[in-house]
Design a protein around this motif. Structure first.
Motif, PDB file in Angstrom:
ATOM      1  N   GLN A  79     -32.547 -37.525  -6.492  1.00 31.50           N
ATOM      2  CA  GLN A  79     -32.413 -37.262  -7.917  1.00 31.50           C
ATOM      3  C   GLN A  79     -33.101 -35.980  -8.371  1.00 31.50           C
ATOM      4  N   ASP A  80     -34.092 -35.527  -7.607  1.00 31.75           N
ATOM      5  CA  ASP A  80     -34.953 -34.448  -8.087  1.00 31.75           C
ATOM      6  C   ASP A  80     -34.371 -33.088  -7.671  1.00 31.75           C
TER       7      ASP A  80
ATOM      8  N   TYR B  30     -44.112 -35.090  -1.728  1.00 27.13           N
ATOM      9  CA  TYR B  30     -44.201 -36.511  -1.422  1.00 27.13           C
ATOM     10  C   TYR B  30     -44.662 -36.792  -0.001  1.00 27.13           C
TER      11      TYR B  30
ATOM     12  N   GLU C  40     -35.646 -50.662   3.027  1.00 26.08           N
ATOM     13  CA  GLU C  40     -37.088 -50.939   3.060  1.00 26.08           C
ATOM     14  C   GLU C  40     -37.462 -51.673   1.783  1.00 26.08           C
TER      15      GLU C  40
ATOM     16  N   TYR D 119     -48.166 -43.304   3.261  1.00 28.81           N
ATOM     17  CA  TYR D 119     -47.985 -43.746   4.636  1.00 28.81           C
ATOM     18  C   TYR D 119     -49.131 -43.359   5.542  1.00 28.81           C
TER      19      TYR D 119
ATOM     20  N   ASP E 173     -28.720 -38.891  -9.487  1.00 27.85           N
ATOM     21  CA  ASP E 173     -29.565 -40.011  -9.882  1.00 27.85           C
ATOM     22  C   ASP E 173     -28.759 -41.285  -9.669  1.00 27.85           C
TER      23      ASP E 173
ATOM     24  N   ASN F  20     -35.506 -37.415  -0.448  1.00 30.01           N
ATOM     25  CA  ASN F  20     -36.695 -36.567  -0.541  1.00 30.01           C
ATOM     26  C   ASN F  20     -36.581 -35.357   0.375  1.00 30.01           C
TER      27      ASN F  20
ATOM     28  N   TYR G 266     -35.654 -38.581   7.092  1.00 27.83           N
ATOM     29  CA  TYR G 266     -34.825 -39.621   7.720  1.00 27.83           C
ATOM     30  C   TYR G 266     -33.366 -39.183   7.849  1.00 27.83           C
TER      31      TYR G 266
ATOM     32  N   HIS H 197     -38.047 -48.176  -6.844  1.00 19.79           N
ATOM     33  CA  HIS H 197     -37.813 -47.219  -7.932  1.00 19.79           C
ATOM     34  C   HIS H 197     -36.688 -47.687  -8.844  1.00 19.79           C
TER      35      HIS H 197
ATOM     36  N   LEU I 147     -34.574 -46.092   1.883  1.00 19.59           N
ATOM     37  CA  LEU I 147     -35.958 -46.201   2.346  1.00 19.59           C
ATOM     38  C   LEU I 147     -36.908 -45.852   1.214  1.00 19.59           C
TER      39      LEU I 147
HETATM   40  C1  SAM Z   1     -40.848 -42.922  -2.165  1.00 22.77           C
HETATM   41  S1  SAM Z   1     -39.707 -41.590  -1.896  1.00 22.77           S
HETATM   42  C2  SAM Z   1     -38.939 -42.042  -0.372  1.00 22.77           C
HETATM   43  C3  SAM Z   1     -38.425 -40.857   0.432  1.00 22.77           C
HETATM   44  C4  SAM Z   1     -37.805 -41.233   1.779  1.00 22.77           C
HETATM   45  N1  SAM Z   1     -36.578 -42.021   1.599  1.00 22.77           N
HETATM   46  C5  SAM Z   1     -38.802 -42.008   2.614  1.00 22.77           C
HETATM   47  O1  SAM Z   1     -38.575 -43.192   2.855  1.00 22.77           O
HETATM   48  O2  SAM Z   1     -39.793 -41.427   3.018  1.00 22.77           O
HETATM   49  C6  SAM Z   1     -38.502 -41.998  -3.070  1.00 22.77           C
HETATM   50  C7  SAM Z   1     -37.495 -40.869  -3.276  1.00 22.77           C
HETATM   51  O3  SAM Z   1     -36.393 -41.437  -3.954  1.00 22.77           O
HETATM   52  C8  SAM Z   1     -36.037 -40.606  -5.015  1.00 22.77           C
HETATM   53  N2  SAM Z   1     -35.466 -41.437  -6.053  1.00 22.77           N
HETATM   54  C9  SAM Z   1     -36.110 -42.302  -6.856  1.00 22.77           C
HETATM   55  N3  SAM Z   1     -35.259 -42.856  -7.731  1.00 22.77           N
HETATM   56  C10 SAM Z   1     -34.040 -42.311  -7.472  1.00 22.77           C
HETATM   57  C11 SAM Z   1     -32.761 -42.447  -8.062  1.00 22.77           C
HETATM   58  N4  SAM Z   1     -32.565 -43.238  -9.119  1.00 22.77           N
HETATM   59  N5  SAM Z   1     -31.738 -41.731  -7.543  1.00 22.77           N
HETATM   60  C12 SAM Z   1     -31.944 -40.913  -6.495  1.00 22.77           C
HETATM   61  N6  SAM Z   1     -33.124 -40.724  -5.927  1.00 22.77           N
HETATM   62  C13 SAM Z   1     -34.176 -41.407  -6.401  1.00 22.77           C
HETATM   63  C14 SAM Z   1     -37.313 -39.927  -5.440  1.00 22.77           C
HETATM   64  O4  SAM Z   1     -37.064 -38.731  -6.135  1.00 22.77           O
HETATM   65  C15 SAM Z   1     -38.019 -39.734  -4.129  1.00 22.77           C
HETATM   66  O5  SAM Z   1     -37.752 -38.507  -3.540  1.00 22.77           O
END
Ligand code: SAM
Lengths: 471, 49
Positions: free
Chosen positions: A322-323, A266, A412, A272, A348, A302, A306, A383, A378
């Motif tokens: 979650q991943d 990511y 954010e 970004y 998750d 991720n 942060y 999502h 953030l």
């Molecule tokens: C767009 S990235 C943002 C990463 C970091 N917070 C940033 O701002 O750069 C979104 C992250 O949130 C995680 N994510 C999305 N939905 C989620 C959920 N339901 N529970 C936990 N993590 C989740 C994704 O796997 C991903 O790694």
């Protein structure tokens, strides 16, 4: 010193061994011991191996309260160092579960050499200080009786070894198995998963198939008869040591790296621009510094960029993602850096760990554990709100519920025009989320706290907010 | 006099540890089974009588 009868709360997850019980008094973690457990403790606390393991941080720091509080029904009371955030094995990545298993075996091996053993072998005996595992069940040590095998072997298989075999040999995520069953995976179920040529994979013929067959064949024999029979047949301490060594060798081989997943890359592939990232980092750094928090919760962490920024100013950070593959990579990086303040967890947020075990409270739900002075959300809200259809007000209710009173939510909002939001919206029928707008989001925020800082990223499609919740 | 554990260690789980403990352990397991067999034969005449 006396234990005041107010503010003492029994830990609901500690009843299985009636010889000792964990309870909380204010911020303290105490353990009451009955007569026999107190004798075990006194022998243990005088043993070099135990002092060494504690000094090295492998076993949780423990001291006895002296004199023993008279108004407590215990022969002795211990106080443990506090683990910053209690997590469950189904929230760990596979490298974490493997390191927890290795720690357990190391601790047991050192104990055996010194004439001690552990009564059990559960993954729940281990907790984390950042990316370092800690053995917490001090009540589990007792004197070794020569000629006896390890009582915890079956539990070790079910809660540690089998999940690792499932992950390493079958490539299946182990977390759902452990979350579904507090006692782990039964040998019987494992035999079905490892049929055909899979039965020959490392560790499977003995620890799964032979183990399962022996259980079935000996189900009528009592464990005390079998213990006596083994002793008469010459089972020795060296054999017990050999079993532990063999297990450690096997677990070391099960070093499985989950393949790259959708989120693995990511930070390199995300939308970004450099100025956006810089502005975001500065905003987050300032917001966390202004709060000087004990605990930070980084949601959707991720690769932990942060979480690391937050750790500059916080006592500890829990990085939730979650991943499983992403968490595993983050854990390995943190472990290799020797990081002890950032704990990565697989979770998750749209399906967080429920309460488990007896009455659903033996293992506390995530919602009952997660309370932080600063919550980072953030690039996450879209999502949940678009990707998972969670109504925007509910997303914010949950985020503010995670935030301690007077703490800060740093969130954010990705505008609907942003390429990432557009990509998510493209998967849903047109007009499904009419309220996913910045003005609606801001109105919802204003109802839940005081916005003390706000910045729009240079790209113009994302806005960051620092909100003081309930303060 | 045997001291029981709070946890059910599992009879089969105890025996299998001999086998995974190495060659010496296999001998222990073999001896255990042999003794069980012998004691069964020894018991039989009295059992029937
Ligand atoms: C767009 S990235 C943002 C990463 C970091 N917070 C940033 O701002 O750069 C979104 C992250 O949130 C995680 N994510 C999305 N939905 C989620 C959920 N339901 N529970 C936990 N993590 C989740 C994704 O796997 C991903 O790694």
């Amino acid at each position: 010193m006396t234990v005041p009868d107010t503010g003492v709360r029994v830990e609901p997850g500690s009843f299985r061994d009636p010889g000792n019980r964990v309870f909380h008094r204010g911020d303290e973690v105490l353990r009451g011991l009955d007569e026999r457990s107190a004798r075990d403790w006194r022998a243990l606390s005088a043993a070099d191996f135990f002092r060494n393991l504690t000094a090295a941080g492998h076993v949780v720091g423990t001291e006895e309260l002296t004199p023993t509080p008279v108004d407590a029904p215990w022969a002795a009371v211990l106080r443990h160092d506090r683990i910053p955030f209690v997590s469950h094995p189904y929230e760990w990545s596979c490298a974490m579960l493997r390191d927890a298993a290795l720690l357990h075996l190391d601790v047991l091996g050192a104990a055996l050499d010194a004439g001690f053993t552990t009564k059990d072998g559960s993954a729940y005996n281990v907790q984390w200080r950042g990316a370092r595992p800690v053995f917490i069940d001090v009540g589990s040590f007792e004197a070794l009786r020569d000629g006896e095998p390890w009582a915890g072997y079956r539990q070790f298989c079910q809660t540690l070894l089998y999940p690792l075999l499932v992950q390493a040999h079958l490539g299946l995520d182990f977390q759902p198995f452990l979350r579904a069953r507090i006692d782990g995976i039964e040998p019987d179920q494992m035999r079905r998963l490892f049929a055909g040529t899979r039965r020959f994979r490392a560790g499977v013929p003995t620890h799964v198939h032979l183990h399962g067959a022996m259980q079935a064949r000996n189900s009528a024999a009592s464990t005390s008869d079998v213990r006596a029979q083994l002793r008469d047949a010459g089972f020795s301490r060296e054999l017990a040591r050999g079993t532990v060594r063999g297990l450690a060798k096997l677990v070391r081989r099960l070093d499985h790296r989950p393949g790259d997943s959708h989120w693995s890359d990511y930070q390199r592939t995300c939308a970004y621009s450099v100025p956006d990232r810089q502005a975001k980092e500065t905003f987050v750094d300032r917001a966390v510094a202004a709060t000087a928090p004990g605990t930070v919760l980084d949601l959707g962490a991720n690769d932990g960029r942060y979480a690391r920024i937050a750790a500059r100013h916080a006592a500890h950070v829990v990085a939730v993602e979650q991943d499983p593959a992403v968490v595993d990579a983050l854990y390995r990086a943190l472990r290799d850096e020797g990081e002890q303040r950032i704990l990565p967890l697989v979770l998750d947020l749209a399906d967080p760990s429920p309460g488990g075990g007896w009455r659903g409270v033996e293992r506390a739900a995530f919602a009952d554990r997660a309370r932080a002075d600063v919550v980072l959300a953030l690039a996450l809200v879209h999502h949940l709100a678009i990707g998972r259809n969670v109504p925007l007000p509910e997303v914010l209710d949950q985020l503010t519920a995670f935030t301690a009173t007077g703490g800060a939510l740093v969130v954010e909002f990705v505008h609907p025009e942003d390429p990432m939001a557009r990509r998510l919206l493209a998967n849903k029928p047109d007009g499904l989320f009419p309220d996913y707008r910045r003005d609606a989001f801001e109105a919802l925020l204003a109802r839940r706290g005081r916005v003390v800082a706000r910045t729009e990223l240079p790209s113009g499609t994302r806005t960051l907010y620092q909100v003081v919740v309930g303060g | 006099m045997t001291h029981l554990a709070y946890l059910d260690a599992g009879s089969g789980s105890l025996i299998v540890q001999a086998v995974v403990g190495g060659v010496a352990g296999v001998a222990v397991a073999a001896k255990l089974y042999w003794r069980r067999l012998v004691s069964r034969f020894r018991r039989q005449p009295t059992d029937q009588g």
